[in-house]
Design a protein around this motif. Structure first.
Motif, PDB file in Angstrom:
ATOM      1  N   GLU A  89      -6.065   0.278  -0.139  1.00 34.03           N
ATOM      2  CA  GLU A  89      -5.005  -0.635   0.275  1.00 34.03           C
ATOM      3  C   GLU A  89      -4.705  -1.579  -0.887  1.00 34.03           C
ATOM      4  OE1 GLU A  89      -5.808  -2.644   3.952  1.00 34.03           O
ATOM      5  OE2 GLU A  89      -6.292  -0.783   5.024  1.00 34.03           O
ATOM      6  N   LEU A 123       0.607   4.052  -2.971  1.00 31.72           N
ATOM      7  CA  LEU A 123       0.012   5.364  -2.707  1.00 31.72           C
ATOM      8  C   LEU A 123       1.034   6.492  -2.772  1.00 31.72           C
ATOM      9  CD1 LEU A 123      -2.589   4.603   0.109  1.00 31.72           C
ATOM     10  CD2 LEU A 123      -2.926   4.785  -2.363  1.00 31.72           C
ATOM     11  N   ALA A 124       2.312   6.152  -2.735  1.00 34.29           N
ATOM     12  CA  ALA A 124       3.346   7.179  -2.902  1.00 34.29           C
ATOM     13  C   ALA A 124       3.327   7.760  -4.315  1.00 34.29           C
ATOM     14  CB  ALA A 124       4.720   6.586  -2.598  1.00 34.29           C
ATOM     15  N   GLN A 125       2.653   7.066  -5.234  1.00 35.56           N
ATOM     16  CA  GLN A 125       2.604   7.522  -6.627  1.00 35.56           C
ATOM     17  C   GLN A 125       1.416   8.438  -6.913  1.00 35.56           C
ATOM     18  OE1 GLN A 125       5.343   6.496  -8.248  1.00 35.56           O
ATOM     19  NE2 GLN A 125       5.766   5.381  -6.336  1.00 35.56           N
ATOM     20  N   ASN A 153      -1.542  11.628  -5.552  1.00 36.27           N
ATOM     21  CA  ASN A 153      -1.749  12.777  -4.670  1.00 36.27           C
ATOM     22  C   ASN A 153      -3.188  13.260  -4.796  1.00 36.27           C
ATOM     23  OD1 ASN A 153      -1.904  14.985  -6.797  1.00 36.27           O
ATOM     24  ND2 ASN A 153       0.135  14.138  -7.243  1.00 36.27           N
ATOM     25  N   THR A 191       0.814  -1.213   0.000  1.00 35.94           N
ATOM     26  CA  THR A 191       0.000   0.000   0.000  1.00 35.94           C
ATOM     27  C   THR A 191       0.848   1.264   0.000  1.00 35.94           C
ATOM     28  OG1 THR A 191      -1.762  -1.151   1.188  1.00 35.94           O
ATOM     29  CG2 THR A 191      -1.811   1.250   1.220  1.00 35.94           C
ATOM     30  N   GLU A 192       1.814   1.323   0.894  1.00 33.17           N
ATOM     31  CA  GLU A 192       2.616   2.538   1.032  1.00 33.17           C
ATOM     32  C   GLU A 192       3.336   2.873  -0.270  1.00 33.17           C
ATOM     33  OE1 GLU A 192       6.193   4.319   3.913  1.00 33.17           O
ATOM     34  OE2 GLU A 192       5.151   2.452   4.428  1.00 33.17           O
ATOM     35  N   ARG A 193       3.892   1.857  -0.909  1.00 29.58           N
ATOM     36  CA  ARG A 193       4.615   2.097  -2.161  1.00 29.58           C
ATOM     37  C   ARG A 193       3.670   2.573  -3.263  1.00 29.58           C
ATOM     38  NH1 ARG A 193       8.468  -2.140  -5.595  1.00 29.58           N
ATOM     39  NH2 ARG A 193       8.381  -0.944  -7.554  1.00 29.58           N
ATOM     40  N   ARG A 246      -5.249   9.057 -11.234  1.00 28.86           N
ATOM     41  CA  ARG A 246      -4.913   8.230 -10.077  1.00 28.86           C
ATOM     42  C   ARG A 246      -4.940   6.746 -10.449  1.00 28.86           C
ATOM     43  NH1 ARG A 246      -6.741   5.349  -5.648  1.00 28.86           N
ATOM     44  NH2 ARG A 246      -5.913   6.006  -3.614  1.00 28.86           N
ATOM     45  N   GLU A 299       2.105   1.363 -11.233  1.00 36.58           N
ATOM     46  CA  GLU A 299       2.960   0.930 -10.128  1.00 36.58           C
ATOM     47  C   GLU A 299       2.734  -0.546  -9.807  1.00 36.58           C
ATOM     48  OE1 GLU A 299       6.021   1.369  -7.410  1.00 36.58           O
ATOM     49  OE2 GLU A 299       5.345   2.625  -9.082  1.00 36.58           O
TER      50      GLU A 299
END
Length: 534
Positions: free
Chosen positions: A183, A137-139, A141, A133-135, A149, A156
């Motif tokens: 997520e 959503l880093a893409q 904004n 998830t973190e990786r 989006r 990714e």
């Protein structure tokens, strides 16, 4: 002491007890979120006993069937797998003939050499679940439009999947979005594709109650069948071979004959489908008024058409048994869902939740700035799609899925350009791909049944849907064939190279682009797809 009972299997887990504690979780979350509460309710396993990526655990006894269509359980040290009758129904049908009707009579292999290999069947063992998830959503904004989006997330996930495949190409990797794109997880699987049918009860047991009992509880059907996983001499996945041996599982379920008592802890593991649990009140209303009835109406015509031919010819009954069951499954589902939504007054419950949400938003200026338009945007979306949702459903249910020749025409139409390529290798490769499509299409095909499906389904589509939402080829039927889909169908089923296995094979021997480009089946297929994609 309360006994532990495993009922099914998968990466999502739900548990309940006499106290009515319940929920659904990903397996790797158990230790962090609710291991203690589950043990308090009666669970005698640890979270690691259920999901462990380094040692044998319960997840290794639970397999995903055919990419997620069903859940199955390994129940012996020799790779024997228990699943539902309807999950193996297509396989049972594929072995059945009027002379050896395993659908009606059942099938029981009395020795391993009598077990029958099932083409295109595979089971998947879950290896691990990774949270990315973190990786991902880093893409993205908050300034992105939804399309931007979605594209960033897809790119990714594709990159991550490529990295996993490069690291270990022996596994398969499913990239999953959870909680409406908030997520993201990578599910790693090991697939075995030498799967053999071991046992299936007669339909009078395995389908007892038929469509009447489907999606109803309690059920009284013996909805089970058995298959076996085979592997190479080293217990690794391998294509079908007489030299393969029964798979030795890391873990298998042991069936208790002790029964259960009131209040026993119950846990279900399985591979469920998607859920519309978070649908808004406007979405619920659209489902009740428009979406669900449209699916039911289309499938009702399809079921009646198939059944008339199946009742008249035993060979057709066997060919269309799986198609009929697949069509009937969600025909009954949407009938029941609509009744349930009305009976439980789900729309009113949703409105109460939305009112609470609106109150919470309006209590804070920052929240108002972020979410103040959310409910209005959702309402506007459904208001704008109410006029087109029936057309979309009909394009899929009565059009693309209405008769087999439409979907075959679409698939052939998209691949046909390779037949006119300048290099011989591309031409021969295209022919091979199209022959595979044809083999699959004609395996369970009856021309007269399909002809009537084509006419009945497209006539209903035309009669029920606003002309502004018609596929473009409907205008050809209206103008050139005086609105008679029967006359249009006669041209297809008498002259189209897609009408029979023999005609298509002859076409591939000497393909003519003019014949292909002017084919009425392909023209109808493409026009329906274009309408559906708008």
């Amino acid at each position: 002491m309360k006994r532990f009972t495993t009922l099914a299997a998968a990466f999502l887990l739900l548990f309940s007890s006499a106290r009515a504690d319940e929920g659904m979780w990903l397996l790797h979350m158990l230790q962090r979120i609710n291991e203690a509460s589950m043990q308090e309710a009666g669970l005698r396993l640890s979270a690691q006993d259920i999901y462990d990526i380094n040692n044998a655990s319960l997840k290794d006894a639970i397999v995903r069937l055919n990419g997620g269509s069903c859940t199955s359980e390994v129940i012996s040290s020799q790779g024997l797998v228990l699943t539902n009758h309807h999950c193996a129904y297509g396989a049972i049908q594929s072995f059945s003939t009027p002379e050896n009707d395993y659908l009606t009579d059942g099938f029981w292999a009395k020795a391993k050499d009598q077990e029958m290999h099932i083409d295109d069947f595979f089971v998947s063992f879950l290896v691990r679940i990774d949270d990315v998830t973190e990786r991902v959503l880093a893409q993205v904004n908050d300034d992105m439009q939804e399309g931007e989006r979605a594209a960033a997330v897809a790119n990714e996930l594709k990159t991550i999947q490529g990295e996993y495949m490069s690291a270990n190409p022996d596994y398969t990797y499913d990239m999953k979005s959870m909680y409406y794109g908030n997520e993201f997880y990578v599910f790693t699987y090991q697939d075995y594709n030498d799967i053999r049918l071991v046992a299936a009860p007669p339909e009078s047991v395995g389908k007892y109650g038929g469509d009447t009992d489907n999606w109803m509880w309690p059920r009284h059907t013996g909805d089970f069948s058995m298959i076996r996983i085979y592997a190479d001499a080293d217990n690794n996945p391998a294509g079908y071979s007489v030299d393969n041996v029964p798979y030795t599982p890391k873990r298998h379920l042991k069936i208790s004959m002790a029964g259960v008592d009131e209040g026993d802890f119950t846990m279900i593991m399985g591979y469920p489908g998607s859920t519309d649990r978070f649908l808004s009140s406007w979405g619920v209303q659209q489902a009740i008024d428009l979406y669900n009835p449209s699916v039911v109406e289309c499938r009702d015509v399809k079921l009646k058409t198939m059944k008339s031919h199946m009742d008249a010819d035993k060979a057709v009954r066997i060919k269309y048994a799986a198609k009929y069951a697949q069509t009937a499954n969600y025909w009954k589902y949407y009938i029941g869902q609509t009744k349930g939504l009305k009976r439980l007054e789900v729309q009113a419950q949703k409105r109460k939740l939305e009112a609470l949400f609106a109150r919470w938003v309006n209590e804070d200026a920052e929240r108002t700035a972020l979410y103040g338009e959310a409910l209005d945007l959702i309402a506007d979306y459904y208001a704008s799609t109410d006029a087109t949702v029936r057309g979309e459903v009909y394009a899929r249910e009565a059009g693309l899925l209405g008769s087999d020749i439409v979907l075959f025409g679409l698939r052939a139409g998209f691949r046909g350009d390779g037949l006119w390529a300048e290099d011989a290798e591309t031409v021969e490769g295209t022919k091979a791909v199209m022959q595979e499509l044809a083999d699959s299409h004609f395996k369970d095909y009856d021309m007269e049944t399909d002809r009537e499906l084509f006419v009945n389904m497209l006539t209903k589509y035309r009669d029920d849907i606003d002309p502004a939402l018609w596929p473009s080829q409907f205008k050809v039927v209206q103008n050139k064939y005086k609105g008679d889909f029967g006359a249009y169908a006669s041209k297809i089923y008498n002259k189209s190279p897609l009408r029979s296995a023999e005609a298509f094979a002859a076409f591939l021997e000497n393909p003519k682009q003019k014949t292909f480009d002017n084919d009425l089946a392909i023209a109808m297929s493409k026009s329906i797809y274009e309408r559906y994609s708008q």
